[in-house]
Design a protein around this motif. Structure first.
Motif, PDB file in Angstrom:
ATOM      1  N   GLU A 101       0.829  -1.203   0.000  1.00 18.69           N
ATOM      2  CA  GLU A 101       0.000   0.000   0.000  1.00 18.69           C
ATOM      3  C   GLU A 101       0.869   1.261   0.000  1.00 18.69           C
ATOM      4  OE1 GLU A 101      -3.208   0.238  -0.514  1.00 18.69           O
ATOM      5  OE2 GLU A 101      -3.200  -1.943  -0.757  1.00 18.69           O
ATOM      6  N   GLU A 102       2.044   1.193   0.636  1.00 16.41           N
ATOM      7  CA  GLU A 102       2.945   2.335   0.597  1.00 16.41           C
ATOM      8  C   GLU A 102       3.425   2.604  -0.828  1.00 16.41           C
ATOM      9  OE1 GLU A 102       4.917   2.381   5.068  1.00 16.41           O
ATOM     10  OE2 GLU A 102       6.008   1.445   3.422  1.00 16.41           O
ATOM     11  N   VAL A 103       3.685   1.537  -1.579  1.00 20.98           N
ATOM     12  CA  VAL A 103       4.074   1.710  -2.973  1.00 20.98           C
ATOM     13  C   VAL A 103       2.893   2.245  -3.789  1.00 20.98           C
ATOM     14  CG1 VAL A 103       4.870   0.521  -5.051  1.00 20.98           C
ATOM     15  CG2 VAL A 103       5.821  -0.080  -2.832  1.00 20.98           C
ATOM     16  N   ARG A 104       1.683   1.794  -3.434  1.00 23.32           N
ATOM     17  CA  ARG A 104       0.506   2.275  -4.153  1.00 23.32           C
ATOM     18  C   ARG A 104       0.335   3.799  -3.996  1.00 23.32           C
ATOM     19  NH1 ARG A 104      -3.641  -0.957  -5.778  1.00 23.32           N
ATOM     20  NH2 ARG A 104      -3.140  -2.510  -4.191  1.00 23.32           N
ATOM     21  N   THR A 105       0.761   4.315  -2.840  1.00 26.39           N
ATOM     22  CA  THR A 105       0.630   5.761  -2.626  1.00 26.39           C
ATOM     23  C   THR A 105       1.461   6.557  -3.636  1.00 26.39           C
ATOM     24  OG1 THR A 105       2.460   5.807  -1.024  1.00 26.39           O
ATOM     25  CG2 THR A 105       0.239   5.496  -0.155  1.00 26.39           C
ATOM     26  N   LEU A 106       2.529   5.944  -4.150  1.00 26.74           N
ATOM     27  CA  LEU A 106       3.334   6.655  -5.145  1.00 26.74           C
ATOM     28  C   LEU A 106       2.503   6.973  -6.381  1.00 26.74           C
ATOM     29  CD1 LEU A 106       6.705   4.679  -4.990  1.00 26.74           C
ATOM     30  CD2 LEU A 106       6.122   6.828  -3.877  1.00 26.74           C
ATOM     31  N   GLY A 107       1.587   6.071  -6.736  1.00 24.22           N
ATOM     32  CA  GLY A 107       0.718   6.310  -7.877  1.00 24.22           C
ATOM     33  C   GLY A 107      -0.189   7.510  -7.682  1.00 24.22           C
ATOM     34  N   ARG A 108      -0.522   7.819  -6.411  1.00 26.46           N
ATOM     35  CA  ARG A 108      -1.337   8.983  -6.114  1.00 26.46           C
ATOM     36  C   ARG A 108      -0.510  10.259  -6.116  1.00 26.46           C
ATOM     37  NH1 ARG A 108      -2.024   8.506  -1.009  1.00 26.46           N
ATOM     38  NH2 ARG A 108      -3.695  10.038  -0.828  1.00 26.46           N
ATOM     39  N   LEU A 109       0.768  10.142  -5.759  1.00 30.66           N
ATOM     40  CA  LEU A 109       1.620  11.322  -5.640  1.00 30.66           C
ATOM     41  C   LEU A 109       2.243  11.736  -6.970  1.00 30.66           C
ATOM     42  CD1 LEU A 109       3.501  10.442  -2.319  1.00 30.66           C
ATOM     43  CD2 LEU A 109       1.508  11.902  -2.593  1.00 30.66           C
ATOM     44  N   VAL A 110       2.542  10.763  -7.822  1.00 39.47           N
ATOM     45  CA  VAL A 110       3.252  11.057  -9.067  1.00 39.47           C
ATOM     46  C   VAL A 110       2.511  12.075  -9.936  1.00 39.47           C
ATOM     47  CG1 VAL A 110       3.974  10.059 -11.272  1.00 39.47           C
ATOM     48  CG2 VAL A 110       4.608   8.938  -9.140  1.00 39.47           C
ATOM     49  N   PRO A 111       1.183  11.961 -10.155  1.00 42.22           N
ATOM     50  CA  PRO A 111       0.511  12.989 -10.972  1.00 42.22           C
ATOM     51  C   PRO A 111       0.640  14.395 -10.392  1.00 42.22           C
ATOM     52  CG  PRO A 111      -0.899  11.065 -10.712  1.00 42.22           C
ATOM     53  CD  PRO A 111       0.248  10.875  -9.782  1.00 42.22           C
ATOM     54  N   ILE A 112       0.591  14.509  -9.056  1.00 37.44           N
ATOM     55  CA  ILE A 112       0.748  15.824  -8.428  1.00 37.44           C
ATOM     56  C   ILE A 112       2.131  16.393  -8.732  1.00 37.44           C
ATOM     57  CG2 ILE A 112       0.774  17.065  -6.241  1.00 37.44           C
ATOM     58  CD1 ILE A 112      -1.983  16.104  -6.998  1.00 37.44           C
ATOM     59  N   PHE A 113       3.146  15.541  -8.669  1.00 39.28           N
ATOM     60  CA  PHE A 113       4.506  15.991  -8.959  1.00 39.28           C
ATOM     61  C   PHE A 113       4.659  16.394 -10.427  1.00 39.28           C
ATOM     62  CE2 PHE A 113       6.728  13.499  -5.316  1.00 39.28           C
ATOM     63  CZ  PHE A 113       6.178  14.392  -4.422  1.00 39.28           C
ATOM     64  N   LEU A 114       4.159  15.561 -11.328  1.00 39.08           N
ATOM     65  CA  LEU A 114       4.331  15.823 -12.761  1.00 39.08           C
ATOM     66  C   LEU A 114       3.663  17.123 -13.184  1.00 39.08           C
ATOM     67  CD1 LEU A 114       3.816  12.256 -14.297  1.00 39.08           C
ATOM     68  CD2 LEU A 114       5.965  13.466 -13.900  1.00 39.08           C
ATOM     69  N   LEU A 115       2.537  17.446 -12.556  1.00 36.31           N
ATOM     70  CA  LEU A 115       1.808  18.653 -12.937  1.00 36.31           C
ATOM     71  C   LEU A 115       2.440  19.917 -12.371  1.00 36.31           C
ATOM     72  CD1 LEU A 115      -1.846  17.322 -12.641  1.00 36.31           C
ATOM     73  CD2 LEU A 115      -0.671  18.040 -14.731  1.00 36.31           C
ATOM     74  N   GLN A 116       3.532  19.791 -11.626  1.00 33.71           N
ATOM     75  CA  GLN A 116       4.271  20.972 -11.167  1.00 33.71           C
ATOM     76  C   GLN A 116       5.435  21.321 -12.098  1.00 33.71           C
ATOM     77  OE1 GLN A 116       4.964  21.203  -6.777  1.00 33.71           O
ATOM     78  NE2 GLN A 116       3.934  19.238  -6.711  1.00 33.71           N
ATOM     79  N   ILE A 117       5.699  20.467 -13.091  1.00 32.62           N
ATOM     80  CA  ILE A 117       6.841  20.688 -13.981  1.00 32.62           C
ATOM     81  C   ILE A 117       6.639  21.954 -14.809  1.00 32.62           C
ATOM     82  CG2 ILE A 117       8.102  19.759 -15.958  1.00 32.62           C
ATOM     83  CD1 ILE A 117       7.613  16.969 -14.840  1.00 32.62           C
ATOM     84  N   MET A 118       5.433  22.140 -15.344  1.00 33.22           N
ATOM     85  CA  MET A 118       5.181  23.301 -16.203  1.00 33.22           C
ATOM     86  C   MET A 118       5.334  24.604 -15.427  1.00 33.22           C
ATOM     87  SD  MET A 118       4.627  24.129 -19.266  1.00 33.22           S
ATOM     88  CE  MET A 118       4.875  25.855 -19.652  1.00 33.22           C
ATOM     89  N   TYR A 119       4.947  24.594 -14.147  1.00 37.16           N
ATOM     90  CA  TYR A 119       5.155  25.787 -13.321  1.00 37.16           C
ATOM     91  C   TYR A 119       6.636  26.116 -13.217  1.00 37.16           C
ATOM     92  CZ  TYR A 119       5.921  28.492  -9.088  1.00 37.16           C
ATOM     93  OH  TYR A 119       6.380  29.425  -8.186  1.00 37.16           O
ATOM     94  N   ARG A 120       7.488  25.100 -13.123  1.00 37.52           N
ATOM     95  CA  ARG A 120       8.925  25.320 -13.026  1.00 37.52           C
ATOM     96  C   ARG A 120       9.493  25.919 -14.325  1.00 37.52           C
ATOM     97  NH1 ARG A 120      10.255  26.405  -8.274  1.00 37.52           N
ATOM     98  NH2 ARG A 120       8.634  25.414  -7.046  1.00 37.52           N
ATOM     99  N   VAL A 121       8.880  25.583 -15.462  1.00 42.88           N
ATOM    100  CA  VAL A 121       9.307  26.188 -16.726  1.00 42.88           C
ATOM    101  C   VAL A 121       9.159  27.705 -16.644  1.00 42.88           C
ATOM    102  CG1 VAL A 121       8.819  26.365 -19.191  1.00 42.88           C
ATOM    103  CG2 VAL A 121       8.744  24.132 -18.071  1.00 42.88           C
ATOM    104  N   VAL A 122       8.024  28.152 -16.103  1.00 43.40           N
ATOM    105  CA  VAL A 122       7.802  29.593 -15.946  1.00 43.40           C
ATOM    106  C   VAL A 122       8.752  30.176 -14.912  1.00 43.40           C
ATOM    107  CG1 VAL A 122       6.120  31.327 -15.204  1.00 43.40           C
ATOM    108  CG2 VAL A 122       5.404  29.443 -16.691  1.00 43.40           C
ATOM    109  N   PHE A 123       8.975  29.460 -13.820  1.00 44.62           N
ATOM    110  CA  PHE A 123       9.881  29.946 -12.779  1.00 44.62           C
ATOM    111  C   PHE A 123      11.275  30.206 -13.335  1.00 44.62           C
ATOM    112  CE2 PHE A 123      13.207  28.861  -9.699  1.00 44.62           C
ATOM    113  CZ  PHE A 123      12.951  29.788  -8.709  1.00 44.62           C
ATOM    114  N   PHE A 124      11.775  29.324 -14.183  1.00 44.86           N
ATOM    115  CA  PHE A 124      13.136  29.461 -14.706  1.00 44.86           C
ATOM    116  C   PHE A 124      13.267  30.592 -15.723  1.00 44.86           C
ATOM    117  CE2 PHE A 124      13.865  24.876 -13.430  1.00 44.86           C
ATOM    118  CZ  PHE A 124      14.769  25.197 -12.445  1.00 44.86           C
ATOM    119  N   GLN A 125      12.159  31.212 -16.107  1.00 38.11           N
ATOM    120  CA  GLN A 125      12.269  32.359 -17.016  1.00 38.11           C
ATOM    121  C   GLN A 125      12.980  33.529 -16.353  1.00 38.11           C
ATOM    122  OE1 GLN A 125      11.428  31.887 -20.273  1.00 38.11           O
ATOM    123  NE2 GLN A 125      11.009  29.833 -19.464  1.00 38.11           N
TER     124      GLN A 125
END
Length: 611
Positions: free
Chosen positions: A317-341
């Protein structure tokens, strides 16, 4: 498995040495402190509190560890604040190449963070990994002044290194710094937290807020002092200062360790290996057994003992939680693109705006002594962070808590993304205004920045202040919540891995930004209307900014959709983030000593909504 009663308090404290975050709320007093230990005669048998100890947090030792991150930030911003300028002026790279080098460097330190977390967990331990990262950082920084040193001016043409050699030494230095960052970034926060004993849920948010505050202290020093030295004095002197700060920080760490003031746990094995084995066993058993035996059975369930696997339910179940967290992490990548401007396109835009602080002789603008370093505009990102973090921590959040308004971690990340959209849109309108001013009579002039001439608009660079300030406001929400989310929502054995994954999303933002910049450059060049050309005055950078704003807006909509369906491990209750009860199973503790498949706890289901 049958749930057993919770053991006595001191057993719980022994089983949860890291921050005591796994203790149920019932074991803390109303003031947030934990019960003191007493011997059989009722005398206080608890260890004496250390000096400078606040709610279980050894302030002095924590400060020393945080200084490692301050040192890393000083080195990072000493490089990126004027990296585009140094690459175009001294190393003769094009603007596009300089932007890509800056983004790749920024991304690499974060991209290597999971490797640093893996080494710390599996073989080296956090302390040795941090020390090794500091050594590599210092060595890399030491190469930068070697590349930037003015050999020809001081010793003559025969001592010229040559452009290719300078490029090679500089890029090797950047690589070593990035590797050093990879060892430091994922381990400093958890290692500082490891020194604590009784930090409560209420102080957890403050802990990460102040960690982020210290991080920006180093950024502020670089932007206020080093960036000015690089632009107005010499690049090699500016690169030399972080070498000195790295050495001092490393020496402090070693002294604290030799004095026995730092707790350094031995590595307990990598969570990555455990996750990999569980995934492998699940796939293997799924292929072996064919179709599902039960309606609600997922592929990971095949790794459980009850379905023929060799892992207990809690581990799976602890490994299963990674599946819940990964989408949240991936959707922060685009924000970082703007930050690095801030360090790329915002920097190029600022070079072509009026840097003069006071009016001067229009006929001799090159000798203007009072001018603003382009990189100093980043201070308007740092200052809001330095002011708002303590304000939000001590005033705003407690006030909202008392009013029953809970800004959850995902809400704060969403607010940060929205502010990022506003920032990039403001930058686009500033770019439009900058070029319109240049079209007017007397609206442009030749401006020299660190020896390189630019055709610049008479529009003051202070028009960029809002876009930098908005990024600072965005980071107060998005970065602090992101760090806290990666720590509090991760299973205890996977916290190091998740911290590395969060840093990885920051790094992927740098890489994605370089890809977007290159694709836009190639696509628009073919059409004849360059959006991001070598000379910004000949292009349409505002269109590039609007494109990034649209991409982040779509990303924010997806993030809100995912966040609405997210279920927290920790739920906001009575103004605090109260972690759900963990049931301690003594039989599993005994199994854990003999096999990695056991677990020391199981989690009850949480019904709290994410956004």
């Amino acid at each position: 498995m049958e749930e057993r009663a919770l053991p006595r308090e001191d057993d719980l404290l022994e089983r949860t040495p890291l921050l005591s975050l796994d203790l149920p709320p019932s074991y803390s007093h109303q003031d947030g402190s934990y019960p003191r230990h007493q011997d059989v005669k009722g005398r206080d048998d608890s260890p004496p509190r250390e000096p400078w100890n606040n709610n279980g947090v050894p302030v002095f030792i924590t400060f020393c560890i945080f200084m490692v991150e301050v040192c890393e930030r000083i080195a990072y911003y000493a490089i990126v604040s004027n990296l585009v300028l140094y690459c175009t002026r001294d190393l003769d790279y094009t603007s596009t190449e300089a932007v890509i080098i800056s983004l790749v460097f920024s991304g690499s330190g974060c991209f290597l963070s999971p490797l640093g977390g893996y080494l710390a967990d599996s073989c080296a331990g956090r302390y040795r990994t941090i020390v090794g990262g500091c050594l590599l950082l210092a060595c890399g920084m030491a190469l930068l002044p070697v590349a930037a040193f003015p050999y020809v001016e001081l010793f003559g043409e025969e001592y010229d290194l040559g452009q290719e050699t300078e490029r090679g030494v500089f890029l090797i230095g950047l690589f070593l710094v990035a590797v050093g960052q990879g060892g430091i970034k994922p381990n400093v926060g958890p290692f500082a937290a490891q020194q604590t004993t009784e930090m409560t849920m209420e102080t957890e948010r403050s802990f990460f807020n102040w960690f982020f505050w210290m991080l920006n202290l180093g950024a502020g020093f670089s932007l206020a002092v080093i960036a000015w030295i690089q632009q107005d004095a010499s690049f090699w002197i500016g690169f030399l200062i972080p070498v000195i700060t790295s050495g001092i920080t490393l020496l402090t760490l070693l002294i604290c360790r030799c004095a026995g003031r730092i707790k350094a746990e031995e590595p307990r094995g990598s969570a990555v290996s455990t996750v990999t084995l569980i995934l492998r066993d699940a796939v293997k058993n799924r292929l072996r057994h064919g179709s599902h035996r039960h309606v609600d059975q997922g592929i990971l369930d095949y790794a459980k003992e009850e379905f023929g696997g060799r892992w207990c339910e809690t581990r799976v179940e602890e490994v299963r939680t990674l599946g819940r967290l990964v989408p949240i992490f991936l959707l922060q990548i685009m924000y970082r693109v703007v930050f690095f401007q801030m360090q790329t396109s915002y920097f190029l835009q600022g070079e072509r705006m009026d840097l003069r602080l006071f009016s001067s002789d229009e006929e001799d603008p090159e000798n203007e002594p009072w001018s603003m370093p382009v990189a100093a505009l980043n201070l308007f990102y740092v200052v809001p962070v330095m002011v708002l973090v303590p304000t939000m921590d001590k005033i705003v959040y407690p006030f909202l808590d008392r009013k029953g308004i809970h800004l959850t971690m995902l809400k704060r990340i969403g607010i940060g993304m929205f502010l990022g959209i506003v920032s990039i849109c403001v930058a686009a309108f500033v770019e439009i205004a900058r070029k319109r001013v240049m079209e007017e009579d007397g609206g442009s002039f030749q401006q020299v920045v660190a020896g390189e001439a630019f055709e610049s608009s008479t529009l003051s660079i202070f028009w960029q202040v809002p876009q930098f300030t908005l990024i600072g406001l965005a980071e107060v929400f998005a970065m602090t919540a992101g760090i806290q989310f990666a720590y509090t929502e991760a299973p205890r054995d996977l916290r190091g891995l998740l911290q590395g994954c969060f840093s990885l999303t920051v790094g992927l933002g740098g890489y994605m930004g370089s890809v977007v910049a290159e694709v836009v450059n190639v696509a628009t060049d073919a059409g004849g209307d360059d959006w991001f050309p070598e000379e910004l005055n000949d292009g349409f950078v505002e269109r590039y900014f609007f494109l990034l704003a649209a991409m982040l807006a779509v990303n924010l909509a997806a993030f809100i959709s995912v966040a609405r369906g997210y279920t927290y491990v920790a739920t906001p209750t009575n103004g605090q983030l109260i972690r759900k009860l963990y049931v301690i199973e003594e039989e599993d503790d005994m199994m854990l000593a003999a096999t990695p498949n056991g677990s020391t706890r199981s989690r009850r289901n949480s019904n709290s909504s994410g956004f």
